[in-house]
Write a protein that holds these residues in place. Structure first.
Motif, PDB file in Angstrom:
ATOM      1  N   SER A  37       0.821  -1.206   0.000  1.00  0.00           N
ATOM      2  CA  SER A  37       0.000   0.000   0.000  1.00  0.00           C
ATOM      3  C   SER A  37       0.857   1.260   0.000  1.00  0.00           C
ATOM      4  N   VAL A  38       2.045   1.182   0.609  1.00  0.00           N
ATOM      5  CA  VAL A  38       2.959   2.321   0.622  1.00  0.00           C
ATOM      6  C   VAL A  38       3.529   2.541  -0.781  1.00  0.00           C
ATOM      7  N   ILE A  39       3.845   1.438  -1.461  1.00  0.00           N
ATOM      8  CA  ILE A  39       4.375   1.517  -2.829  1.00  0.00           C
ATOM      9  C   ILE A  39       3.317   2.107  -3.759  1.00  0.00           C
ATOM     10  N   VAL A  40       2.102   1.639  -3.637  1.00  0.00           N
ATOM     11  CA  VAL A  40       1.011   2.138  -4.472  1.00  0.00           C
ATOM     12  C   VAL A  40       0.736   3.611  -4.166  1.00  0.00           C
ATOM     13  N   ASN A 130     -11.773  -2.938  -6.705  1.00  0.00           N
ATOM     14  CA  ASN A 130     -11.126  -3.985  -7.500  1.00  0.00           C
ATOM     15  C   ASN A 130      -9.618  -3.804  -7.588  1.00  0.00           C
ATOM     16  N   GLY A 131      -9.130  -2.690  -7.042  1.00  0.00           N
ATOM     17  CA  GLY A 131      -7.693  -2.432  -7.113  1.00  0.00           C
ATOM     18  C   GLY A 131      -7.293  -1.650  -8.338  1.00  0.00           C
ATOM     19  N   ASP A 132      -8.265  -1.138  -9.097  1.00  0.00           N
ATOM     20  CA  ASP A 132      -7.962  -0.346 -10.292  1.00  0.00           C
ATOM     21  C   ASP A 132      -7.678   1.105  -9.896  1.00  0.00           C
ATOM     22  N   ILE A 133      -6.566   1.638 -10.404  1.00  0.00           N
ATOM     23  CA  ILE A 133      -6.180   3.019 -10.128  1.00  0.00           C
ATOM     24  C   ILE A 133      -6.526   3.846 -11.352  1.00  0.00           C
ATOM     25  N   TYR A 134      -7.530   4.723 -11.201  1.00  0.00           N
ATOM     26  CA  TYR A 134      -7.988   5.553 -12.312  1.00  0.00           C
ATOM     27  C   TYR A 134      -7.220   6.874 -12.311  1.00  0.00           C
ATOM     28  N   ALA A 135      -6.505   7.135 -13.404  1.00  0.00           N
ATOM     29  CA  ALA A 135      -5.770   8.399 -13.509  1.00  0.00           C
ATOM     30  C   ALA A 135      -5.216   8.561 -14.905  1.00  0.00           C
ATOM     31  N   ARG A 136      -5.165   9.806 -15.358  1.00  0.00           N
ATOM     32  CA  ARG A 136      -4.468  10.096 -16.611  1.00  0.00           C
ATOM     33  C   ARG A 136      -2.969   9.881 -16.369  1.00  0.00           C
ATOM     34  N   GLY A 137      -2.371   9.034 -17.200  1.00  0.00           N
ATOM     35  CA  GLY A 137      -0.958   8.707 -17.031  1.00  0.00           C
ATOM     36  C   GLY A 137      -0.720   7.383 -16.338  1.00  0.00           C
ATOM     37  N   SER A 138      -1.810   6.734 -15.871  1.00  0.00           N
ATOM     38  CA  SER A 138      -1.627   5.448 -15.179  1.00  0.00           C
ATOM     39  C   SER A 138      -1.039   4.392 -16.100  1.00  0.00           C
ATOM     40  N   GLN A 139      -1.357   4.473 -17.404  1.00  0.00           N
ATOM     41  CA  GLN A 139      -0.746   3.575 -18.384  1.00  0.00           C
ATOM     42  C   GLN A 139       0.324   4.286 -19.199  1.00  0.00           C
ATOM     43  N   ASN A 419      -4.441  -1.678 -12.812  1.00  0.00           N
ATOM     44  CA  ASN A 419      -4.688  -2.402 -11.572  1.00  0.00           C
ATOM     45  C   ASN A 419      -3.422  -2.418 -10.715  1.00  0.00           C
ATOM     46  N   GLN A 420      -3.602  -2.231  -9.406  1.00  0.00           N
ATOM     47  CA  GLN A 420      -2.437  -2.166  -8.524  1.00  0.00           C
ATOM     48  C   GLN A 420      -1.633  -3.468  -8.521  1.00  0.00           C
ATOM     49  N   ALA A 421      -2.299  -4.601  -8.697  1.00  0.00           N
ATOM     50  CA  ALA A 421      -1.566  -5.871  -8.733  1.00  0.00           C
ATOM     51  C   ALA A 421      -0.647  -5.938  -9.953  1.00  0.00           C
ATOM     52  N   GLU A 422      -1.146  -5.444 -11.110  1.00  0.00           N
ATOM     53  CA  GLU A 422      -0.308  -5.420 -12.308  1.00  0.00           C
ATOM     54  C   GLU A 422       0.839  -4.428 -12.150  1.00  0.00           C
ATOM     55  N   TYR A 423       0.562  -3.317 -11.490  1.00  0.00           N
ATOM     56  CA  TYR A 423       1.615  -2.333 -11.246  1.00  0.00           C
ATOM     57  C   TYR A 423       2.733  -2.951 -10.407  1.00  0.00           C
ATOM     58  N   LEU A 424       2.371  -3.671  -9.369  1.00  0.00           N
ATOM     59  CA  LEU A 424       3.366  -4.295  -8.498  1.00  0.00           C
ATOM     60  C   LEU A 424       4.138  -5.398  -9.220  1.00  0.00           C
ATOM     61  N   LYS A 425       3.443  -6.157 -10.075  1.00  0.00           N
ATOM     62  CA  LYS A 425       4.133  -7.184 -10.863  1.00  0.00           C
ATOM     63  C   LYS A 425       5.142  -6.540 -11.817  1.00  0.00           C
ATOM     64  N   GLY A 426       4.771  -5.372 -12.332  1.00  0.00           N
ATOM     65  CA  GLY A 426       5.678  -4.656 -13.228  1.00  0.00           C
ATOM     66  C   GLY A 426       6.973  -4.272 -12.551  1.00  0.00           C
TER      67      GLY A 426
END
Length: 453
Positions: A37-40, A130-139, A419-426
């Motif tokens: 959660s700190v990383i996210v 669901n763990g989805d982070i909505y933001a311009r620039g998230s992808q 999704n935060q899980a995909e971000y962490l896997k990245g």
């Protein structure tokens, strides 16, 4: 017996001390896994900085990145090739500075958004259940810039020491062409002194489990075709009017576009492997206070086309098609390019990076992703443009990679999310990649191939 017993006890005492010491060393040499959660949360803070064109808040983003660099004890430089547009250059020195370095590039700006069409405000970085982070620039592509930093945070915590120097660049203006950012950076004396051997830049999300990876990109040709002719009454039929000639050209372009698109729809070629053409504006008519004059045929008409040319295409053949079919002088037509990027680098070779075993950087990437339990899809040509083209133009290998699997492609779209899980896997992926690249010592500049360097 006493001597043997004393020796026996002393040996056990020594072993116990060594064991206890090893426990202490292990305890202090390893760092507990940081709370996800700190990383996210750090990612969300970066996303919440409004760097949308045409008025990106570059300095707030720069301050945030510099704070992260300081927390990691990375060397930092702020460069301004153009006033008001900072490029941040971070450095993690390697033990052998004579080896070509690694450059991890990302851009800080994002495209505009229409907030009223979003489920959540585009700069709130809202995290849903669901763990989805909505933001311009998230992808596109603040995720990648932060994943670089988080991967280095982990590597430093583990005690890893790079052999090659690792650079991170955070550049402005990619979304409007990169001319005041990556282009000037790549042409600078500072860049020349960095002795870069490999560049990693952005890719695209993948709707399936395979990560997408890119070895080239299509080159933008922004074409404007102009037709001229005598003006005339709207009721009379004339030969070679401006509008009639322009419509003939538009139809010729449409047929070419359809033929290229058919290859994609039939599965014979990927989108990045064909030449795409899309009409982006049509300008004609004689304005009036209520709109346009309806009984006057105009003497001029223009149309604009966004053409994207893969580096595998025959550039001369396309130029000939434009001059002879799309805008022939025999029909009172001319054409100009608002932008025309060559498909060749400064050495006259196609602007692409080898995506096979001839390129050690490619092999290392494949191995690193696999080691981190990831899967790579078939190497692709990026369908649009990224800053990687400025580095490939210099003859350097550049690989596009944004580790987002099982994710819809939403760059520049409404409700962009990751999704935060995909971000962490990245982060896992980049930790493995940076470690592999920074540890690679087989080739040096004296004995390396041009494809590597």
């Amino acid at each position: 017996m006493k001597i043997r017993c004393s020796t026996f006890l002393n040996c056990h005492l020594l072993l116990f001390r060594l064991y206890f010491l090893s426990l202490l060393v292990f305890t202090f040499a390893t760092t507990p896994e940081e709370d996800p959660s700190v990383i996210v949360s750090r990612f969300q803070k970066y996303l919440q900085i409004n760097t949308a064109q045409p008025h990106p808040n570059y300095y707030e983003a720069a301050d945030f990145i510099l704070s992260q660099a300081n927390s990691l004890s990375l060397h930092s430089q702020t460069l301004e090739f153009v006033e008001g547009k900072p490029t941040l250059l971070l450095k993690w020195p390697g033990s052998n500075p004579n080896l070509p370095s690694i450059l991890l590039n990302s851009h800080t700006d994002v495209v505009p958004s229409e907030p009223h069409k979003w489920a959540h405000p585009p700069f709130d970085a809202h995290l849903d259940p669901n763990g989805d982070i909505y933001a311009r620039g998230s992808q596109d592509m603040k995720c990648v810039g932060m994943q670089y930093l988080e991967a280095i945070r982990r590597l430093k915590a583990s005690g890893f020491q790079p052999i090659r120097t690792v650079y991170l660049s955070f550049v402005p203006d990619e979304e409007i062409g990169g001319h005041d950012g990556a282009e000037k950076f790549a042409d600078s004396d500072i860049f020349n002194k960095m002795n870069v051997g490999i560049v990693v830049d952005e890719g695209l999300a993948s709707p399936n489990e395979n990560y997408r990876v890119f070895y080239a990109e299509r080159c933008p040709w922004w074409l404007v075709i102009k037709a001229t002719g005598a003006p005339g009454h709207g009721a009379k039929l004339y030969d070679n009017t401006a509008m009639e000639n322009l419509l003939k050209s538009i139809e010729s372009v449409r047929r070419f576009r359809a033929a290229q698109f058919d290859l994609v729809k039939a599965g014979l070629k990927a989108e990045g492997e064909v030449t795409s053409v899309n009409m982006v504006f049509l300008k004609a008519g004689t304005p009036s206070p209520t709109g346009f004059v309806m009984n006057l045929q105009p003497s001029e008409a223009e149309a604009g086309f966004d053409i994207r040319v893969p580096p595998t295409a025959d550039q001369e053949s396309l130029e000939k098609r434009i001059a002879e079919e799309w805008a022939p002088a025999s029909r009172n037509m001319t054409f100009t390019f608002k932008q025309k990027v060559s498909v060749h680098d400064k050495f006259g070779k196609p602007i692409l990076t080898a995506a096979d075993s001839s390129n050690p950087w490619w092999t290392l990437l494949e191995g690193a992703v696999k080691k981190a339990n990831g899967k790579l899809g078939k190497p692709e040509i990026f369908p649009a443009s990224t800053d990687a083209r400025y580095f490939r133009k210099r003859g350097l290998p550049a690989i596009g990679f944004s580790p987002m699997a099982n994710t819809p492609i939403l760059l520049h779209d409404h409700n962009e999310f990751l999704n935060q899980a995909e971000y962490l896997k990245g982060i896992d992926m980049y930790e493995s990649i940076i470690k592999a690249y920074a540890s690679y010592v087989e080739h040096t500049r004296d004995g390396a191939s041009r494809e590597e360097l």
